[in-house]
Enzyme design. Structure first.
Site, PDB file in Angstrom:
ATOM      1  N   HIS A   6       0.826  -1.208   0.000  1.00  0.00           N
ATOM      2  CA  HIS A   6       0.000   0.000   0.000  1.00  0.00           C
ATOM      3  C   HIS A   6       0.860   1.258   0.000  1.00  0.00           C
ATOM      4  CE1 HIS A   6      -4.022   1.755   0.596  1.00  0.00           C
ATOM      5  NE2 HIS A   6      -3.353   2.752   1.159  1.00  0.00           N
ATOM      6  N   ASP A  21       0.216   5.487  -1.100  1.00  0.00           N
ATOM      7  CA  ASP A  21      -0.778   6.482  -1.515  1.00  0.00           C
ATOM      8  C   ASP A  21      -0.198   7.592  -2.380  1.00  0.00           C
ATOM      9  OD1 ASP A  21      -3.513   6.000  -0.302  1.00  0.00           O
ATOM     10  OD2 ASP A  21      -2.293   5.767   1.494  1.00  0.00           O
ATOM     11  N   GLU A  70      -9.093   1.411  -2.759  1.00  0.00           N
ATOM     12  CA  GLU A  70      -9.105   1.429  -1.295  1.00  0.00           C
ATOM     13  C   GLU A  70     -10.440   1.889  -0.717  1.00  0.00           C
ATOM     14  OE1 GLU A  70      -6.463   2.975   2.511  1.00  0.00           O
ATOM     15  OE2 GLU A  70      -6.279   4.008   0.602  1.00  0.00           O
ATOM     16  N   HIS A 127     -13.414   1.900   3.575  1.00  0.00           N
ATOM     17  CA  HIS A 127     -12.372   2.793   4.086  1.00  0.00           C
ATOM     18  C   HIS A 127     -12.834   3.280   5.455  1.00  0.00           C
ATOM     19  CE1 HIS A 127      -9.605   6.338   4.272  1.00  0.00           C
ATOM     20  NE2 HIS A 127      -8.770   5.343   3.972  1.00  0.00           N
ATOM     21  N   HIS A 163      -8.924  -1.608   7.174  1.00  0.00           N
ATOM     22  CA  HIS A 163      -9.973  -0.599   7.385  1.00  0.00           C
ATOM     23  C   HIS A 163     -11.326  -1.178   7.758  1.00  0.00           C
ATOM     24  CE1 HIS A 163      -7.909   3.148   6.459  1.00  0.00           C
ATOM     25  NE2 HIS A 163      -7.345   2.574   5.411  1.00  0.00           N
ATOM     26  N   HIS A 216      -2.467  -3.027   4.612  1.00  0.00           N
ATOM     27  CA  HIS A 216      -1.687  -2.135   5.481  1.00  0.00           C
ATOM     28  C   HIS A 216      -2.318  -2.089   6.876  1.00  0.00           C
ATOM     29  CE1 HIS A 216      -4.815   0.310   3.675  1.00  0.00           C
ATOM     30  NE2 HIS A 216      -4.509   1.404   4.345  1.00  0.00           N
ATOM     31  N   ASP A 255       2.019   2.215   3.741  1.00  0.00           N
ATOM     32  CA  ASP A 255       1.145   3.390   3.817  1.00  0.00           C
ATOM     33  C   ASP A 255       1.911   4.685   3.556  1.00  0.00           C
ATOM     34  OD1 ASP A 255      -1.376   4.484   3.964  1.00  0.00           O
ATOM     35  OD2 ASP A 255      -1.694   4.061   6.079  1.00  0.00           O
TER      36      ASP A 255
END
Length: 425
Positions: free
Chosen positions: A44, A46, A149, A176, A217, A238, A351
């Site tokens: 993961h 971003d 995600e 999420h 999540h 993650h 992350d």
């Protein structure tokens, strides 16, 4: 293709040398040997969203080889220095947006990941299978995978889910930050006690498509329901061990044992608030202090006086310093998951570029070797490091592909939330 591999090696070795503040001997040579044979895969990152947020339209044309490390955790030079072999790029959009808007924004994020491979064909290669990851790694490119995600990003549509798969999506995170119509989130009030009937149908369709079910999540009820329904191993792209940091975003020992039975993998997150229990509590205390000082429209000791509220918070922070989070604590999560679920069920999901605070020593994508060295220092073998680095998630991907092959004769999922979950009148 050979020159691509050779060009990347000096950067990796630089990351391993003491002068680069990374892994000292005797670990450098061992790490280089492991990562030559097994791609280091991060579950993961971003970066696409961080670039959209901070650079806007410039992201489509700006030079991504070297970016300011004070602004971004990721750039091409540091990816090479960190020895990354495969990356799941998150195409996150805010769960606060209407779901139809989430679909549009997701498509734009997916297109940005595609553009990385077009603009830098010597660096990135879009892939969707375990074999393609290995082939890209062998060719000296970073295997680039796409992770959607948030279940809200399909807008309750199996057709949208399939369209994402056609565009290269490798996993769907079921929620999420918000509970959605068919699945409970870890960070919102539960409404369904896990997955609804439509949520279970989504899991089955993900299996049929050969994608991965991602349980980062989601609430524990959703985790357990998905583990019960999924025919393929799942991932947590993650997430960390709840036994070490007691947030609902992390994975309890009870769920870790179910992950082992399922054959899945938990990919350890570097975000300080999910690594350190002291940091998690400090975050909550700081948030409470902010609300105590100024909580418009009616609350707070300094309501209507933001400057006084700012000064009060600064005074609180002076007497309540932010706890330091360390690379050793990240290694503790890796070790705990390996101890409870088994070394075959742990991976890395940093992350990067999705969080504001990282542990000391893990400030960017060039720092993966430092974590591997810390585990070697604790006695981890090269074989187990290879599993952690990428071997485990490659096994999960291959297993999901096998499940999908076995489901080829099954019809496409075309159910709707209304059709499966709404009470009949």
């Amino acid at each position: 293709m050979k020159h691509l591999r050779l060009a990347a090696l000096p950067l990796l070795f630089a990351a391993l040398l003491p002068s680069a503040r990374a892994a000292p001997d005797p670990y450098a040579a061992r790490i280089a040997k492991v990562l030559k044979a097994t791609p280091l895969i991060d579950g993961h990152n971003d970066w696409p969203e961080a670039l959209a947020d901070k650079a806007g339209d410039a992201r489509w044309s700006m030079d991504l080889r070297h970016l300011d490390p004070k602004i971004y955790h990721t750039d091409i030079e540091r990816l090479r220095a960190g020895g990354i072999g495969g990356q799941f790029w998150s195409v996150w959009v805010s769960a606060e947006k209407p779901e139809l808007q989430q679909v549009k924004d997701t498509l734009e994020q997916i297109e940005f990941v595609h553009s990385l491979a077009r603009r830098y064909p010597g660096q990135f290669q879009l892939v969707t299978t375990a074999a393609a990851v290995r082939a890209a790694h062998k060719a000296g490119r970073i295997a680039s995978l796409i992770g959607v995600e948030g279940g809200g990003q399909i807008d309750g549509s199996m057709a949208v889910l399939r369209a994402y798969r056609d565009l290269g999506a490798a996993y769907l995170t079921l929620t999420h930050s918000r509970t959605i119509a068919w699945a409970d989130s870890a960070t919102d009030n539960p409404q369904h006690e896990g997955l609804t009937a439509f949520g279970e149908a989504v899991v089955r369709e993900i299996n049929r498509l050969g994608m991965l079910v991602d349980l980062s999540h989601v609430s524990e009820g959703t985790m357990l329901d998905a583990l019960r329904v999924s025919r393929a191993p799942v991932i947590f792209s993650h997430s960390n061990a709840r036994a070490l940091c007691n947030t609902s975003r992390n994975v309890s020992d009870a769920v870790l044992r179910e992950v082992a039975k399922n054959g899945g993998v938990v990919m350890v997150n570097f975000a300080a608030q999910y690594v350190s229990e002291a940091r998690r509590v400090w975050n909550a205390d700081r948030s409470a202090e902010i609300a105590r000082n100024n909580a418009p429209p009616f609350g707070g000791l300094h309501i209507g006086d933001p400057e006084a509220a700012k000064q009060a918070l600064a005074a609180w922070e002076k007497t309540h310093p932010e706890p330091v989070t360390t690379i050793g604590e990240v290694a503790d999560h890796v070790a705990h998951i390996a101890r409870v679920a088994g070394v075959d069920h742990v991976g890395i999901g940093s992350d990067f570029d999705g969080v504001s605070a990282l542990p000391q020593g893990l400030g960017g994508v060039d720092r993966y070797p430092a974590l591997l060295a810390e585990l070697m220092r604790r006695g981890w073998s090269d074989a187990d490091i290879a599993k952690l680095a990428g071997g485990n998630v490659l096994r999960v991907m291959a297993a999901a592909e096998q499940v999908a092959a076995g489901m080829k004769g099954e019809p496409e999922g075309n159910a709707s939330v209304e059709g499966l979950d709404k009470p009949k009148t």
